[in-house]
Write an enzyme that holds these catalytic residues in place. Structure first.
Site, PDB file in Angstrom:
ATOM      1  N   ASP A  34     -21.056 -12.260   2.864  1.00 40.49           N
ATOM      2  CA  ASP A  34     -21.498 -11.223   3.797  1.00 40.49           C
ATOM      3  C   ASP A  34     -23.020 -11.212   3.915  1.00 40.49           C
ATOM      4  O   ASP A  34     -23.572 -11.001   5.005  1.00 40.49           O
ATOM      5  CB  ASP A  34     -21.005  -9.849   3.333  1.00 40.49           C
ATOM      6  CG  ASP A  34     -19.502  -9.688   3.505  1.00 40.49           C
ATOM      7  OD1 ASP A  34     -18.890 -10.547   4.184  1.00 40.49           O
ATOM      8  OD2 ASP A  34     -18.945  -8.708   2.965  1.00 40.49           O
ATOM      9  N   ALA A  35     -23.697 -11.434   2.798  1.00 42.53           N
ATOM     10  CA  ALA A  35     -25.164 -11.407   2.805  1.00 42.53           C
ATOM     11  C   ALA A  35     -25.730 -12.529   3.679  1.00 42.53           C
ATOM     12  O   ALA A  35     -26.678 -12.316   4.454  1.00 42.53           O
ATOM     13  CB  ALA A  35     -25.701 -11.519   1.383  1.00 42.53           C
ATOM     14  N   LEU A  84       9.600  -3.679  26.327  1.00 42.41           N
ATOM     15  CA  LEU A  84      10.677  -4.431  25.687  1.00 42.41           C
ATOM     16  C   LEU A  84      11.887  -3.542  25.476  1.00 42.41           C
ATOM     17  O   LEU A  84      11.754  -2.373  25.115  1.00 42.41           O
ATOM     18  CB  LEU A  84      10.224  -4.983  24.329  1.00 42.41           C
ATOM     19  CG  LEU A  84       9.136  -6.058  24.339  1.00 42.41           C
ATOM     20  CD1 LEU A  84       8.769  -6.432  22.912  1.00 42.41           C
ATOM     21  CD2 LEU A  84       9.590  -7.289  25.098  1.00 42.41           C
ATOM     22  N   LYS A 117       6.181  -6.554  14.984  1.00 42.78           N
ATOM     23  CA  LYS A 117       5.752  -5.754  16.139  1.00 42.78           C
ATOM     24  C   LYS A 117       4.702  -4.752  15.660  1.00 42.78           C
ATOM     25  O   LYS A 117       5.035  -3.724  15.081  1.00 42.78           O
ATOM     26  CB  LYS A 117       6.947  -5.036  16.757  1.00 42.78           C
ATOM     27  CG  LYS A 117       6.633  -4.233  18.012  1.00 42.78           C
ATOM     28  CD  LYS A 117       7.922  -3.632  18.586  1.00 42.78           C
ATOM     29  CE  LYS A 117       7.637  -2.840  19.841  1.00 42.78           C
ATOM     30  NZ  LYS A 117       6.825  -1.642  19.578  1.00 42.78           N
ATOM     31  N   LYS A 301      11.304 -13.531  21.083  1.00 41.24           N
ATOM     32  CA  LYS A 301      11.139 -14.051  22.443  1.00 41.24           C
ATOM     33  C   LYS A 301      11.769 -15.438  22.554  1.00 41.24           C
ATOM     34  O   LYS A 301      11.731 -16.222  21.600  1.00 41.24           O
ATOM     35  CB  LYS A 301       9.649 -14.154  22.805  1.00 41.24           C
ATOM     36  CG  LYS A 301       8.909 -12.835  22.806  1.00 41.24           C
ATOM     37  CD  LYS A 301       7.435 -13.034  23.119  1.00 41.24           C
ATOM     38  CE  LYS A 301       6.681 -11.713  23.072  1.00 41.24           C
ATOM     39  NZ  LYS A 301       5.228 -11.890  23.296  1.00 41.24           N
ATOM     40  N   LYS A 325      14.020  -2.861  16.160  1.00 42.20           N
ATOM     41  CA  LYS A 325      13.318  -1.717  15.587  1.00 42.20           C
ATOM     42  C   LYS A 325      13.746  -1.484  14.140  1.00 42.20           C
ATOM     43  O   LYS A 325      14.941  -1.467  13.830  1.00 42.20           O
ATOM     44  CB  LYS A 325      13.608  -0.461  16.407  1.00 42.20           C
ATOM     45  CG  LYS A 325      13.205  -0.579  17.864  1.00 42.20           C
ATOM     46  CD  LYS A 325      11.704  -0.558  18.048  1.00 42.20           C
ATOM     47  CE  LYS A 325      11.173   0.839  17.916  1.00 42.20           C
ATOM     48  NZ  LYS A 325       9.788   0.967  18.365  1.00 42.20           N
ATOM     49  N   CYS A 419      13.964  40.021   9.538  1.00 46.99           N
ATOM     50  CA  CYS A 419      12.884  39.245  10.152  1.00 46.99           C
ATOM     51  C   CYS A 419      11.606  39.394   9.333  1.00 46.99           C
ATOM     52  O   CYS A 419      11.180  40.517   9.048  1.00 46.99           O
ATOM     53  CB  CYS A 419      12.650  39.709  11.584  1.00 46.99           C
ATOM     54  SG  CYS A 419      11.240  38.899  12.387  1.00 46.99           S
ATOM     55  N   CYS A 422       8.882  41.418  11.703  1.00 50.65           N
ATOM     56  CA  CYS A 422       9.004  42.817  12.149  1.00 50.65           C
ATOM     57  C   CYS A 422       9.988  43.636  11.322  1.00 50.65           C
ATOM     58  O   CYS A 422      10.098  44.850  11.508  1.00 50.65           O
ATOM     59  CB  CYS A 422       9.414  42.861  13.622  1.00 50.65           C
ATOM     60  SG  CYS A 422      11.106  42.308  13.937  1.00 50.65           S
ATOM     61  N   CYS A 443       8.977  42.390  18.290  1.00 52.92           N
ATOM     62  CA  CYS A 443       8.650  41.440  17.219  1.00 52.92           C
ATOM     63  C   CYS A 443       7.373  40.663  17.558  1.00 52.92           C
ATOM     64  O   CYS A 443       7.326  39.927  18.551  1.00 52.92           O
ATOM     65  CB  CYS A 443       9.802  40.465  17.011  1.00 52.92           C
ATOM     66  SG  CYS A 443       9.473  39.250  15.715  1.00 52.92           S
TER      67      CYS A 443
END
EC number: 6.5.1.2
Length: 681
Positions: A34-35, A84, A117, A301, A325, A419, A422, A443
């Protein structure tokens, strides 16, 4: 250095950097540190800064350029970017294989190209004489958005094509194309996604739900500099129009793209035996967690392009390709608590609070428990380890407890009798699973949800009024029913947190505009049980005014196409309550539209006699717009799938209606296919 030496050094640096990019992104084989890479890039930047006349658009330094865009221009794809069809089981895949062979001939030799995929954002990249000139999103398959400036910032997308040398692949072209549209997926690796979310969270910014959302949101930034700061990557998977070279198959195309400098999935394979295709799909279904990116299936495909052309396309789905899938992801975590939510119709729904767990790239903390019977039947207890699934990879729900992991500390949970909002007693109608709070008019929890629904996009579409605002209005006593919204004045917001003069003005303007929404949107906003957009449109088309609908008898309503006995009874019951009629009069006094506007023009009869069902979220059309379009072309829209249904139009997050359509063999269309069917592209 003199000018000639500078020019020569700049060209050397660009060539070196492109070579190192090719090894890093395409071959996945870095050959410098990287350097060293950074030193070369810094030298190039310095030389170009000193000699701006030598800067070219394809220089590696020019990935981030231009100013933020106010909006993205539309791009017409020269060839449709097809969707697809889906296969969910090996039986589905075998049925697809059999259809292919039936069309091509049982004795035809067929090869298949298979790859994971990637769950990202599909894009198309156009190159003229080797230079990147335009990039667009898939959009609806026909028209996308121009995101060229943002795509230029993705380091794995070459700005200048790498001259192909053919290597050991004698069937791969060795010339650069004069024109090529490369199609592929912009995505974010799982580790990069998690690191991005960590940075966003540390900065107090909103995090992304999953890598796909992160990729899409990052690519569609108006400022390319923001996109450049996001760790986006690209995989090429195919081509659109090509000029100057001849490509004869998918496998050859992928190798050619790799030579041009595009990253191609390392896990792509070619098979001539379909049993090997099945085995490869099942292998990756079991090993999907080993992938460095999110994948929701495998793409298969037909290799040969001539065979692809012979097979053709049905609707928007090519016959020569299919997506297998993967099943919904699931995980095991601990159930910490069970709370209940009160909906706008009073239905009280249990909700699971979980130890956070990652499922399919999303951190899940809450999940559905459906209803009281569901919990009782599965003996789900607080403290249990539970199996959590994401249905359709979207909606989390608790499957059941892992009884073998109980240690005796688990506690049975009792559904509340009153509830929580309320205090009214909860009631359950015979034959129903849901418990309800019938304190409809008082409510506060129901009122908050009704306000949200009334202001939603499907109803009155009041921009700026969401859950938080609705809760504030109810807590402060500003509204006691939805009609009170139309009586709000600027001074009512005094001291209300988050409401400055501009925001107040915008909200009041949005409320004022809502008075003139079409009548069917108002009917949706009233929240009549079983009455959604389709039923509301049917009521308006048949009766024309809210007064006529309010006063219609049940048998009269049942004669309206799409309104059955249950829906008709619900409508009659709603308007039989005096408080609901009082609400209508209050809305009328506020100037809310109560009559249908001019009849929608009948554009054609191309869909005459055809019945459609809509499910999921479409890319550009709302459910109401899609329904109106179908009706305008002579079709009929209903709420439920049956053998009488001709088509199901499915979008993102399609649910049980899609599954039932597939079970019944009913054709499934996406938005683009619907538009193609009626000739509106």
């Amino acid at each position: 250095m003199n000018h000639i030496d500078v020019t020569q050094r700049i060209n050397e640096l660009r060539t070196l950097i492109r070579r190192y990019d090719y090894h890093y992104y395409v071959l996945d084989d870095p050959i410098v540190s990287d350097a060293e890479y950074d030193a070369l890039m810094n030298e190039l930047r310095a030389l170009e800064a000193a000699h701006p006349e030598l800067i070219t658009p394809d220089s590696p330094t020019q990935r981030v350029s231009g100013t933020p865009a106010s909006q993205f221009a539309k791009v017409q794809h020269p060839q449709p970017m097809l969707s697809l069809g889906n296969a969910f089981t090996t039986t589905d895949l075998l049925a697809w294989r059999d259809r292919v062979l039936r069309l091509l001939g049982q004795d035809t030799a067929v090869a298949y190209v298979v790859e994971p995929k990637i769950d990202g954002l599909a894009v198309a990249l156009t190159y003229h004489d080797g230079q990147f000139v335009q990039g667009a999103t898939r959009g609806d398959g026909e028209v996308g958005e121009d995101v060229t400036a943002n795509l230029r910032t993705i380091s794995s997308i070459p700005l200048l094509l790498h001259p192909p040398d053919g290597g050991h692949d004698r069937d791969v072209p060795t010339a650069l194309p004069s024109l090529i549209e490369v199609r592929g997926e912009v995505y974010m690796r799982t580790a990069d996604f998690e690191a991005l979310n960590d940075r966003l969270a540390a900065a107090g910014e909103k995090i992304f739900a999953n890598p796909r959302n992160a990729a899409a949101g990052s690519l569609r930034q108006k400022d390319p500099a923001i996109t450049a700061a996001r760790p986006l990557r690209f995989f090429a998977y195919g081509v659109g129009p090509v000029e100057g070279v001849e490509l004869t198959g998918q496998w050859q195309t992928l190798r050619y793209l790799r030579m041009l400098g595009f990253p191609v999935n390392q896990d792509v394979r070619r098979f001539t035996d379909f049993d090997e295709v099945l085995a490869y799909c099942e292998q990756w279904m079991a090993r999907r967690d080993e992938l460095t990116y999110e994948a929701d299936g495998m793409v298969i495909k037909i290799d040969d392009f001539a065979q692809q052309r012979e097979l053709g396309v049905v609707g928007r789905d090519p016959r020569w390709a299919i997506a297998f899938k993967f099943p919904p992801r699931e995980a095991i975590t601990r159930l910490l608590n069970i709370t209940v939510n009160v909906g706008r119709t009073g239905v009280v729904t249990p909700n699971a609070e979980l130890e956070p767990v990652q499922i399919g790239g999303v951190i899940v903390r809450n999940a559905s428990l459906h209803n009281a019977d569901y919990i009782a039947q599965r003996d789900i207890r607080i403290g249990d380890y539970v199996i959590v699934k994401r249905a359709g990879d979207v909606i989390p729900y608790v499957v059941g407890p892992v009884v073998a992991r109980r240690d005796g500390s688990e506690r049975p949970w009792q559904f509340p009798t009153h509830c929580p909002a309320c205090g009214s007693p909860l009631e359950r109608e015979p034959g129903e699973a849901a418990w309800r709070c019938n304190n409809f008019g008082i409510c506060p929890a129901q009122l908050v949800r009704r306000l949200e629904h009334f202001a939603s996009r499907a109803a009155l579409d009041i921009v700026g009024l969401g859950e938080r605002q609705a809760e504030l209005f109810v807590q402060r006593g500003l509204v006691r029913d939805v009609a009170d919204l139309f009586y709000l004045k600027a001074e009512d917001f005094a001291g209300l947190e988050g409401f400055g003069p501009k925001r107040i003005a915008n909200l009041l303007n949005a409320i004022d505009a809502a008075r003139q929404r079409p009548l069917d949107r108002l009917i949706v906003g009233l929240g009549i049980r079983y009455v959604g957009s389709v039923a509301a449109q049917a009521l308006v088309n048949s009766l024309g005014s809210l007064d006529a609908i309010m006063n219609a008898r049940q048998e009269e309503l049942e004669q309206i196409p799409g309104i059955g006995p249950v829906v008709a009874a619900s409508i009659v019951d709603f308007f039989a309550h005096p408080e609901n009629r009082q609400l209508i009069e209050k809305l009328r006094a506020a100037g809310v539209q109560m009559n249908a506007g001019p009849q929608r023009e009948r554009k054609s009869d191309v869909l005459a006699g055809q019945t459609f069902v809509l499910t999921g979220t479409l890319p550009s059309l709302t459910r109401e717009q899609a329904s109106a379009l179908i009706i305008a072309h002579g079709g009929k829209v209903t709420d439920s799938v049956s053998k009488k249904t001709n088509y199901v139009v499915a979008g993102v997050n399609a649910g049980s209606k899609l599954a039932k359509a597939q079970q019944l063999g009913i054709p499934v269309l996406d938005e683009a296919a619907l538009l193609a069917l009626i000739g509106e592209r």
